[in-house]
Design an enzyme around this catalytic site. Structure first.
Site, PDB file in Angstrom:
ATOM      1  N   HIS A   3      30.105  43.654  55.195  1.00  0.00           N
ATOM      2  CA  HIS A   3      28.824  43.026  54.815  1.00  0.00           C
ATOM      3  C   HIS A   3      28.945  41.536  55.157  1.00  0.00           C
ATOM      4  CE1 HIS A   3      25.086  42.425  52.824  1.00  0.00           C
ATOM      5  NE2 HIS A   3      25.420  42.610  51.560  1.00  0.00           N
ATOM      6  N   HIS A  42      24.495  47.641  63.012  1.00  0.00           N
ATOM      7  CA  HIS A  42      23.731  47.474  61.776  1.00  0.00           C
ATOM      8  C   HIS A  42      23.207  48.819  61.325  1.00  0.00           C
ATOM      9  CE1 HIS A  42      20.943  45.843  58.841  1.00  0.00           C
ATOM     10  NE2 HIS A  42      21.687  44.759  58.886  1.00  0.00           N
ATOM     11  N   ASP A  85      25.698  38.075  61.624  1.00  0.00           N
ATOM     12  CA  ASP A  85      27.004  37.445  61.417  1.00  0.00           C
ATOM     13  C   ASP A  85      27.678  36.980  62.700  1.00  0.00           C
ATOM     14  OD1 ASP A  85      27.245  37.431  58.653  1.00  0.00           O
ATOM     15  OD2 ASP A  85      27.769  39.546  58.605  1.00  0.00           O
TER      16      ASP A  85
HETATM   17  N1  ACO Z   1      32.367  47.762  66.346  1.00  0.00           N
HETATM   18  C1  ACO Z   1      32.757  48.927  66.918  1.00  0.00           C
HETATM   19  N2  ACO Z   1      32.173  50.096  66.668  1.00  0.00           N
HETATM   20  C2  ACO Z   1      31.135  50.098  65.811  1.00  0.00           C
HETATM   21  C3  ACO Z   1      30.671  48.928  65.192  1.00  0.00           C
HETATM   22  C4  ACO Z   1      31.337  47.737  65.497  1.00  0.00           C
HETATM   23  N3  ACO Z   1      30.946  46.598  64.937  1.00  0.00           N
HETATM   24  N4  ACO Z   1      29.630  49.240  64.398  1.00  0.00           N
HETATM   25  C5  ACO Z   1      29.446  50.542  64.521  1.00  0.00           C
HETATM   26  N5  ACO Z   1      30.345  51.069  65.374  1.00  0.00           N
HETATM   27  C6  ACO Z   1      30.473  52.447  65.785  1.00  0.00           C
HETATM   28  C7  ACO Z   1      31.224  53.252  64.736  1.00  0.00           C
HETATM   29  O1  ACO Z   1      32.609  53.251  64.963  1.00  0.00           O
HETATM   30  C8  ACO Z   1      30.609  54.617  64.942  1.00  0.00           C
HETATM   31  O2  ACO Z   1      31.156  55.197  66.095  1.00  0.00           O
HETATM   32  P1  ACO Z   1      31.549  56.746  66.129  1.00  0.00           P
HETATM   33  O3  ACO Z   1      30.256  57.482  65.900  1.00  0.00           O
HETATM   34  O4  ACO Z   1      32.136  56.921  67.478  1.00  0.00           O
HETATM   35  O5  ACO Z   1      32.511  56.933  64.998  1.00  0.00           O
HETATM   36  C9  ACO Z   1      29.150  54.306  65.250  1.00  0.00           C
HETATM   37  O6  ACO Z   1      29.157  53.009  65.818  1.00  0.00           O
HETATM   38  C10 ACO Z   1      28.250  54.319  64.023  1.00  0.00           C
HETATM   39  O7  ACO Z   1      28.828  53.475  63.059  1.00  0.00           O
HETATM   40  P2  ACO Z   1      28.583  53.632  61.500  1.00  0.00           P
HETATM   41  O8  ACO Z   1      29.710  53.012  60.758  1.00  0.00           O
HETATM   42  O9  ACO Z   1      28.251  55.056  61.167  1.00  0.00           O
HETATM   43  O10 ACO Z   1      27.282  52.804  61.292  1.00  0.00           O
HETATM   44  P3  ACO Z   1      26.829  52.217  59.916  1.00  0.00           P
HETATM   45  O11 ACO Z   1      25.374  52.178  59.935  1.00  0.00           O
HETATM   46  O12 ACO Z   1      27.449  52.896  58.771  1.00  0.00           O
HETATM   47  O13 ACO Z   1      27.508  50.775  59.982  1.00  0.00           O
HETATM   48  C11 ACO Z   1      27.983  48.528  59.896  1.00  0.00           C
HETATM   49  C12 ACO Z   1      26.866  49.578  59.931  1.00  0.00           C
HETATM   50  C13 ACO Z   1      28.869  48.761  58.651  1.00  0.00           C
HETATM   51  C14 ACO Z   1      27.360  47.138  59.800  1.00  0.00           C
HETATM   52  C15 ACO Z   1      28.841  48.638  61.174  1.00  0.00           C
HETATM   53  O14 ACO Z   1      28.027  48.444  62.319  1.00  0.00           O
HETATM   54  C16 ACO Z   1      30.010  47.688  61.178  1.00  0.00           C
HETATM   55  O15 ACO Z   1      31.067  47.990  60.618  1.00  0.00           O
HETATM   56  N6  ACO Z   1      29.852  46.473  61.828  1.00  0.00           N
HETATM   57  C17 ACO Z   1      30.890  45.485  61.828  1.00  0.00           C
HETATM   58  C18 ACO Z   1      30.836  44.671  60.529  1.00  0.00           C
HETATM   59  C19 ACO Z   1      29.664  43.722  60.510  1.00  0.00           C
HETATM   60  O16 ACO Z   1      29.377  43.029  61.472  1.00  0.00           O
HETATM   61  N7  ACO Z   1      28.994  43.672  59.339  1.00  0.00           N
HETATM   62  C20 ACO Z   1      27.857  42.798  59.130  1.00  0.00           C
HETATM   63  C21 ACO Z   1      26.591  43.603  59.078  1.00  0.00           C
HETATM   64  S1  ACO Z   1      25.187  42.564  58.806  1.00  0.00           S
HETATM   65  C22 ACO Z   1      25.384  42.095  57.212  1.00  0.00           C
HETATM   66  O17 ACO Z   1      25.832  42.816  56.368  1.00  0.00           O
HETATM   67  C23 ACO Z   1      24.991  40.767  56.841  1.00  0.00           C
END
Ligand code: ACO
Length: 376
Positions: free
Chosen positions: A222, A261, A312
């Protein structure tokens, strides 16, 4: 056993409540606060106007805005007991832990108007006014900088910079920080806002709700992502190494912070605006190092995973050029999001329904109880 509907892991796509505060169109990449597009607010308003908008549902008149600025200026001081507690905290503590602990402690010493349990805008204004003071007071203590003065004439953005940097920000710096505060002020039912609303839905007080929210924002999935983005840039070092390092992370299924996201399926509009500010601040400082690295990281992550940047990705590159240490990036996020958290808590109090979902039980039942002496 009782039949339970399909599990929605992470409550994805579950509509938990009605709200008038914030709308995200994840397909079009639009973000709306109380009816106003984030692009208009970022280009034309101030954080003070946006906080007012989130709390009252309408933009302030000139005199209402002046009153709010005066109140923010008057609500920036900490009780001496809280300052004494800050004196005792370890200098190496995480600033997010300090923020969470100090907001919780503050509740013990507040005067009547803003005391916990008062479901009033007074409490929301107090918390929004005072978070930069908590950050500044802690940071100045750990760095041996002079004590902070409340500087009521400064905007929240300029005061936040002054509190941390112990110098007057330039007009451009204050404007960039103001835009960053506007962009971070609310985001519908994100994890920390949901945590705040869950706490409020038990009829607990505003300070408890914000304490829950700060603890939730801290996580790297987050708000904590912005600090990790800068760690990645430091690890990469130069544009020539982006391909190798980012590719390596993706191959190992590591997450690249600042991308992806839950709601946006296209570019987060906040990232678009902050990218532009990252370039502008970089040009003003004669240092486009972070901007150029981030552009290349974006190219590789999008090509290999189809992911777009979120809010971010670029914020840290702006704050770093101001001289702000990375462990203050997420607390700065909190200093803005507190306006949204409190708006949601006040909305929750108006239309209260205990938030209490259900789990699908996948454990055992009907096990025979074995007295402790007979267990092996
Ligand atoms: N880097 C690499 N792979 C990613 C990323 C990332 N940043 N985000 C998603 N993916 C991939 C996952 O590994 C997954 O791949 P798979 O299907 O092959 O396993 C797919 O994309 C879907 O990801 P989920 O985790 O199911 O997506 P979710 O909606 O749950 O996640 C989240 C959203 C937690 C923000 C995720 O994109 C993430 O971890 N991002 C990095 C952390 C980040 O930047 N957080 C800030 C978000 S904005 C905020 O809160 C202010």
């Amino acid at each position: 056993m009782v039949e339970i509907a399909e599990v929605q892991r992470g409550l994805e796509d579950v509509v938990a409540l009605e709200s008038r505060i914030c709308f995200i169109d994840g397909k079009q990449g639009r973000l709306i606060y109380q009816g106003y597009d984030i692009r208009d607010l970022a280009a034309r308003s101030t954080f003070e106007e946006v906080a007012y908008l989130l709390w009252y549902g309408r933009l302030p008149t000139a005199s209402q805005l002046t009153d709010l600025k005066t109140r923010f200026g008057a609500l920036r001081s900490l009780p001496h007991q809280v300052c004494q507690q800050l004196d005792q905290l370890p200098a190496e503590a995480s600033p997010m832990d300090v923020l969470r602990t100090t907001v919780s402690a503050l509740a013990l010493y507040e005067p009547d108007e803003t005391r916990p349990g008062a479901s009033s805008i007074g409490g929301a204004q107090r918390l929004t006014a005072v978070l930069p003071t908590i950050l500044g007071e802690f940071h100045r203590r750990r760095r041996g900088l002079p004590a902070l003065t409340p500087r009521p004439e400064l905007s929240q953005a300029a005061y936040l910079l002054y509190a941390i940097l112990n110098r007057e920000p330039t007009e451009l710096e204050a404007k960039a920080m103001d835009v960053a505060l506007i962009l971070h002020a609310d985001h519908e039912l994100n994890a920390s806002t949901f945590a705040a609303r869950v706490t409020a839905s038990t009829l607990s007080d505003l300070y408890s709700a914000v304490t829950s929210a700060i603890g939730t924002l801290k996580g790297p999935l987050h708000g904590g992502a912005n600090e990790r983005v800068m760690q990645l840039l430091d690890e990469i070092g130069s544009v020539g190494r982006v391909e190798e390092i980012v590719h390596g992370k993706l191959v190992r299924h590591e997450r690249v912070m600042g991308f992806g996201h839950r709601v946006y399926k296209v570019e987060d509009p906040r990232a678009t605006i902050l990218r532009d500010w990252s370039r502008r601040i970089g040009e003003a400082a004669g240092n486009l190092h972070y901007y150029e690295l981030l552009r290349k990281v974006e190219e590789v992550v999008h090509r290999e995973k189809g992911l777009y940047p979120n809010v971010d990705l670029y914020s840290g590159s702006v704050y770093s050029l101001f001289g702000i240490p990375p462990d203050l990036f997420t607390p700065i996020f909190a200093s803005s999001r507190v306006a949204g958290w409190t708006a949601h808590v006040l909305e929750e109090y108006q239309d209260l329904r205990l938030i209490r979902p259900t789990a699908k039980y996948v454990g055992q039942v009907d096990l025979p109880y074995v007295p402790v002496a007979q267990r092996s």
